[in-house]
Design an enzyme around this catalytic site. Structure first.
Site, PDB file in Angstrom:
ATOM      1  N   SER A  71      -5.683  -5.791  -2.334  1.00  0.00           N
ATOM      2  CA  SER A  71      -4.398  -5.671  -1.864  1.00  0.00           C
ATOM      3  C   SER A  71      -3.359  -6.433  -3.004  1.00  0.00           C
ATOM      4  CB  SER A  71      -4.287  -5.952  -0.543  1.00  0.00           C
ATOM      5  OG  SER A  71      -5.205  -5.458   0.456  1.00  0.00           O
TER       6      SER A  71
HETATM    7  N1  SAH Z   1      -9.421  -6.671   1.987  1.00  0.00           N
HETATM    8  C1  SAH Z   1      -9.793  -6.153   0.852  1.00  0.00           C
HETATM    9  C2  SAH Z   1      -9.010  -5.063   0.732  1.00  0.00           C
HETATM   10  C3  SAH Z   1      -9.787  -3.815   1.120  1.00  0.00           C
HETATM   11  S1  SAH Z   1      -9.237  -2.226   0.608  1.00  0.00           S
HETATM   12  C4  SAH Z   1      -9.473  -7.127  -0.475  1.00  0.00           C
HETATM   13  O1  SAH Z   1      -9.006  -7.917  -0.206  1.00  0.00           O
HETATM   14  O2  SAH Z   1      -9.806  -6.973  -1.418  1.00  0.00           O
HETATM   15  C5  SAH Z   1     -10.000  -1.461   2.055  1.00  0.00           C
HETATM   16  C6  SAH Z   1     -11.541  -1.409   2.223  1.00  0.00           C
HETATM   17  O3  SAH Z   1     -11.734  -0.930   3.615  1.00  0.00           O
HETATM   18  C7  SAH Z   1     -12.290  -0.380   1.148  1.00  0.00           C
HETATM   19  O4  SAH Z   1     -13.180  -1.283   0.340  1.00  0.00           O
HETATM   20  C8  SAH Z   1     -12.947   0.433   2.055  1.00  0.00           C
HETATM   21  O5  SAH Z   1     -14.374   0.889   1.510  1.00  0.00           O
HETATM   22  C9  SAH Z   1     -13.033   0.040   3.578  1.00  0.00           C
HETATM   23  N2  SAH Z   1     -13.137   0.728   4.596  1.00  0.00           N
HETATM   24  C10 SAH Z   1     -12.427   2.094   4.596  1.00  0.00           C
HETATM   25  N3  SAH Z   1     -12.934   2.499   6.062  1.00  0.00           N
HETATM   26  C11 SAH Z   1     -13.789   1.507   6.423  1.00  0.00           C
HETATM   27  C12 SAH Z   1     -14.568   1.545   7.665  1.00  0.00           C
HETATM   28  N4  SAH Z   1     -14.355   2.570   8.659  1.00  0.00           N
HETATM   29  N5  SAH Z   1     -15.099   0.478   8.126  1.00  0.00           N
HETATM   30  C13 SAH Z   1     -15.233  -0.492   7.256  1.00  0.00           C
HETATM   31  N6  SAH Z   1     -14.852  -0.631   6.245  1.00  0.00           N
HETATM   32  C14 SAH Z   1     -14.000   0.539   5.657  1.00  0.00           C
END
Ligand code: SAH
Length: 233
Positions: free
Chosen positions: A85
């Site tokens: 993000s």
């Molecule tokens: N917090 C992260 C940003 C993550 S982007 C950071 O600091 O980098 C969102 C993430 O959520 C992705 O890696 C994606 O694979 C994950 N994601 C999507 N759907 C999900 C689910 N149902 N359960 C767990 N993770 C999920």
């Protein structure tokens, strides 16, 4: 762990409690500028959050080829269709969560592990769930290697939450569900807060749900945001 001194108040006391700053690295000045120009200027003022953002090596949470862009004012691709993000969004969501040192936090969407690393320095323990096996594995290794020993990474589907460790004082969702999953609200402690981007497709709102001590829920929207969709059940 909190060292108290009669001569230190407010921000100074918080900084003293956080301990010495880590050694400067090649990106120290970029990080200072990121906090000044992208975060403080947009209204985030909590001293301990700013301190953590000034000292957490965000460049180690992005792929090596784009390290130079780690402190830019945007989200960046981290592989497997995921993104880290934008720094301001990490700061804003952290601020809205109102993390405290004694709290246990659940994160859905570990991604790069950066948000988890930030929260680990402001709370007692972070439990974080990532659905993509390769990202869960690489973030687990990275967080452990960097010494964030109070983060536990699990590969799984965030819709189920983490029942064995519930209830949580705070829950942060970093992928967008169409609606906040009921399971997660149930795993939130009374007096706790959940922060999530909510909405189908690209029309999402950053949403805060407070669970009052009597169990009543108070929901409000903060700003339009753009997150990768939460993969469904
Ligand atoms: N917090 C992260 C940003 C993550 S982007 C950071 O600091 O980098 C969102 C993430 O959520 C992705 O890696 C994606 O694979 C994950 N994601 C999507 N759907 C999900 C689910 N149902 N359960 C767990 N993770 C999920």
């Amino acid at each position: 762990m909190l060292r108290r001194s009669p001569h230190l108040f407010g921000a100074a006391a918080i900084l003293a409690a956080l301990g010495p700053a880590p050694a400067p690295d090649a990106y120290t000045s970029q990080r200072q500028r990121m906090v000044r120009e992208q975060i403080e200027s947009r209204g985030i003022h909590r001293a301990d959050i700013l301190h953590v953002l000034r000292t957490t090596p965000r460049h180690l949470f992005v792929p090596e080829g784009i390290r130079e862009r780690a402190y830019d004012d945007c989200a960046l691709p981290i592989g497997s269709g995921s993104t880290i993000s934008q720094p301001y969004i990490v700061a804003l969501m952290t601020d809205l969560l109102t993390p405290q040192k004694h709290q246990r936090i659940l994160e859905i969407g570990t991604g790069s592990g950066y948000q988890a690393a930030v929260l680990a320095q402001l709370t007692e323990h972070v439990y974080t769930i990532e659905i993509m096996p390769d990202l869960a594995e690489s973030s687990r290794e990275k967080l452990a290697g960097l010494g964030y020993s109070n983060v536990t990474v699990r590969q799984g589907n965030g819709y189920r939450g983490w029942p064995e460790e519930a209830p949580f004082d705070g829950i942060i969702v970093t992928a967008a569900p169409a609606e906040v999953p009921r399971t997660l609200i149930d795993q939130l402690a009374r007096g706790g807060r959940l922060v999530a981007p909510v909405g189908a497709g690209w029309a999402q709102n950053l949403t805060v749900i407070e669970k009052r001590v009597d169990g009543a829920l108070v929901t409000y929207s903060v700003a339009p945001v753009l997150f990768v969709p939460m993969k469904s059940k």
